[in-house]
Design a protein around this motif. Structure first.
Motif, PDB file in Angstrom:
ATOM      1  N   GLN A  35       0.805  -1.217   0.000  1.00 17.69           N
ATOM      2  CA  GLN A  35       0.000   0.000   0.000  1.00 17.69           C
ATOM      3  C   GLN A  35       0.840   1.269   0.000  1.00 17.69           C
ATOM      4  N   SER A  36       2.141   1.143   0.120  1.00 15.11           N
ATOM      5  CA  SER A  36       3.033   2.298   0.198  1.00 15.11           C
ATOM      6  C   SER A  36       3.264   2.903  -1.172  1.00 15.11           C
ATOM      7  N   PRO A  37       3.640   4.178  -1.202  1.00 11.29           N
ATOM      8  CA  PRO A  37       3.989   4.803  -2.483  1.00 11.29           C
ATOM      9  C   PRO A  37       5.155   4.065  -3.147  1.00 11.29           C
ATOM     10  N   ALA A  38       5.219   4.186  -4.457  1.00  4.40           N
ATOM     11  CA  ALA A  38       6.229   3.464  -5.240  1.00  4.40           C
ATOM     12  C   ALA A  38       7.655   3.811  -4.831  1.00  4.40           C
ATOM     13  N   ASP A  39       7.885   5.019  -4.335  1.00  3.32           N
ATOM     14  CA  ASP A  39       9.254   5.420  -3.990  1.00  3.32           C
ATOM     15  C   ASP A  39       9.659   4.990  -2.570  1.00  3.32           C
ATOM     16  N   THR A  40       8.806   4.247  -1.879  1.00  4.61           N
ATOM     17  CA  THR A  40       9.119   3.740  -0.541  1.00  4.61           C
ATOM     18  C   THR A  40       9.955   2.473  -0.669  1.00  4.61           C
ATOM     19  N   ASP A  41      10.969   2.366   0.173  1.00  6.92           N
ATOM     20  CA  ASP A  41      11.808   1.164   0.154  1.00  6.92           C
ATOM     21  C   ASP A  41      10.981  -0.049   0.579  1.00  6.92           C
ATOM     22  N   PRO A  42      11.110  -1.152  -0.152  1.00  4.77           N
ATOM     23  CA  PRO A  42      10.381  -2.365   0.224  1.00  4.77           C
ATOM     24  C   PRO A  42      11.027  -2.996   1.457  1.00  4.77           C
ATOM     25  N   PRO A  43      10.304  -3.908   2.114  1.00  4.22           N
ATOM     26  CA  PRO A  43      10.917  -4.609   3.252  1.00  4.22           C
ATOM     27  C   PRO A  43      12.074  -5.477   2.768  1.00  4.22           C
ATOM     28  N   SER A  44      12.919  -5.863   3.684  1.00  2.00           N
ATOM     29  CA  SER A  44      14.057  -6.700   3.317  1.00  2.00           C
ATOM     30  C   SER A  44      13.560  -8.061   2.832  1.00  2.00           C
ATOM     31  N   ILE A  45      14.419  -8.740   2.115  1.00  2.00           N
ATOM     32  CA  ILE A  45      14.095 -10.081   1.618  1.00  2.00           C
ATOM     33  C   ILE A  45      13.828 -11.031   2.783  1.00  2.00           C
ATOM     34  N   ALA A  46      14.412 -10.737   3.938  1.00  2.00           N
ATOM     35  CA  ALA A  46      14.197 -11.581   5.116  1.00  2.00           C
ATOM     36  C   ALA A  46      12.724 -11.626   5.509  1.00  2.00           C
ATOM     37  N   VAL A  47      11.979 -10.541   5.309  1.00  2.00           N
ATOM     38  CA  VAL A  47      10.547 -10.524   5.620  1.00  2.00           C
ATOM     39  C   VAL A  47       9.844 -11.603   4.805  1.00  2.00           C
ATOM     40  N   PHE A  61      15.392 -20.327  11.599  1.00  2.00           N
ATOM     41  CA  PHE A  61      15.654 -19.007  11.052  1.00  2.00           C
ATOM     42  C   PHE A  61      17.147 -18.684  11.099  1.00  2.00           C
ATOM     43  N   SER A  62      17.615 -18.029  10.046  1.00  2.00           N
ATOM     44  CA  SER A  62      19.003 -17.573   9.997  1.00  2.00           C
ATOM     45  C   SER A  62      19.164 -16.379  10.935  1.00  2.00           C
ATOM     46  N   GLN A  63      20.392 -15.965  11.135  1.00  2.00           N
ATOM     47  CA  GLN A  63      20.670 -14.819  11.998  1.00  2.00           C
ATOM     48  C   GLN A  63      19.979 -13.561  11.460  1.00  2.00           C
ATOM     49  N   SER A  64      20.046 -13.337  10.149  1.00  2.00           N
ATOM     50  CA  SER A  64      19.410 -12.138   9.579  1.00  2.00           C
ATOM     51  C   SER A  64      17.885 -12.226   9.684  1.00  2.00           C
ATOM     52  N   GLU A  65      17.338 -13.433   9.575  1.00  2.44           N
ATOM     53  CA  GLU A  65      15.892 -13.598   9.729  1.00  2.44           C
ATOM     54  C   GLU A  65      15.471 -13.368  11.180  1.00  2.44           C
ATOM     55  N   CYS A  66      16.279 -13.826  12.137  1.00  2.00           N
ATOM     56  CA  CYS A  66      15.996 -13.572  13.556  1.00  2.00           C
ATOM     57  C   CYS A  66      16.032 -12.075  13.844  1.00  2.00           C
ATOM     58  N   GLN A  67      16.993 -11.385  13.251  1.00  2.00           N
ATOM     59  CA  GLN A  67      17.081  -9.933  13.442  1.00  2.00           C
ATOM     60  C   GLN A  67      15.856  -9.247  12.832  1.00  2.00           C
ATOM     61  N   CYS A  68      15.445  -9.696  11.666  1.00  2.04           N
ATOM     62  CA  CYS A  68      14.259  -9.164  11.007  1.00  2.04           C
ATOM     63  C   CYS A  68      13.029  -9.367  11.893  1.00  2.04           C
ATOM     64  N   LEU A  69      12.884 -10.559  12.436  1.00  5.42           N
ATOM     65  CA  LEU A  69      11.756 -10.856  13.315  1.00  5.42           C
ATOM     66  C   LEU A  69      11.765  -9.960  14.548  1.00  5.42           C
ATOM     67  N   GLN A  70      12.922  -9.756  15.128  1.00  3.32           N
ATOM     68  CA  GLN A  70      13.024  -8.870  16.290  1.00  3.32           C
ATOM     69  C   GLN A  70      12.593  -7.456  15.929  1.00  3.32           C
ATOM     70  N   ASP A  71      13.079  -6.954  14.807  1.00  3.03           N
ATOM     71  CA  ASP A  71      12.729  -5.595  14.372  1.00  3.03           C
ATOM     72  C   ASP A  71      11.231  -5.454  14.148  1.00  3.03           C
ATOM     73  N   GLU A  72      10.652  -6.409  13.440  1.00  2.00           N
ATOM     74  CA  GLU A  72       9.220  -6.347  13.129  1.00  2.00           C
ATOM     75  C   GLU A  72       8.366  -6.519  14.387  1.00  2.00           C
ATOM     76  N   LEU A  73       8.765  -7.431  15.274  1.00  2.00           N
ATOM     77  CA  LEU A  73       8.022  -7.623  16.521  1.00  2.00           C
ATOM     78  C   LEU A  73       8.095  -6.381  17.409  1.00  2.00           C
ATOM     79  N   ARG A  74       9.254  -5.759  17.474  1.00  2.00           N
ATOM     80  CA  ARG A  74       9.426  -4.550  18.271  1.00  2.00           C
ATOM     81  C   ARG A  74       8.501  -3.448  17.757  1.00  2.00           C
ATOM     82  N   GLN A  75       8.467  -3.265  16.436  1.00  2.00           N
ATOM     83  CA  GLN A  75       7.592  -2.252  15.849  1.00  2.00           C
ATOM     84  C   GLN A  75       6.123  -2.583  16.135  1.00  2.00           C
TER      85      GLN A  75
END
Length: 111
Positions: A35-47, A61-75
């Motif tokens: 739903q974001s405007p076209a010029d918005t950065d997409p989520p990381s591939i880890a999402v 989950f890989s380390q980068s996926e665990c970090q992604c999960l932490q970031d998304e859960l925190r938000q």
């Protein structure tokens, strides 16, 4: 399915309600991007990788996926309209993903 790169992954034990909250958080993140405007950065591939793994019933989950999960859960936990029933689950999940690797099992993915 996204192929494995042979990296180390952590197996995380998840209850059914934890799986549901994680699935909801990742799906919500992808829908927000759609739903974001076209010029918005997409989520990381880890999402997308995490969402695909959850859909497949995988809890490794890989380390980068665990970090992604932490970031998304925190938000998710910080958003005012997060359901009250989900907040303690999100906090519990954050604790699980922040534990040292020695607490959860580590497995080597097959190439």
């Amino acid at each position: 399915m996204i192929p494995s790169s042979g990296r180390q992954e952590r197996r995380i034990n998840l209850s059914r309600e934890e799986q549901w909250v994680l699935h909801h958080v990742m799906l919500d993140r992808m829908e927000l991007e759609a739903q974001s405007p076209a010029d918005t950065d997409p989520p990381s591939i880890a999402v997308y990788r995490v969402f695909e793994k959850l859909e497949a019933g995988t809890h490794q989950f890989s380390q980068s996926e665990c970090q992604c999960l932490q970031d998304e859960l925190r938000q998710y936990a910080e958003v005012v309209n997060t359901p009250k029933r989900d907040q303690p689950i999100a906090d519990r999940l954050l604790d699980k993903f922040q534990q040292p690797e020695s607490v959860s099992s580590t497995v080597k993915s097959l190439p």
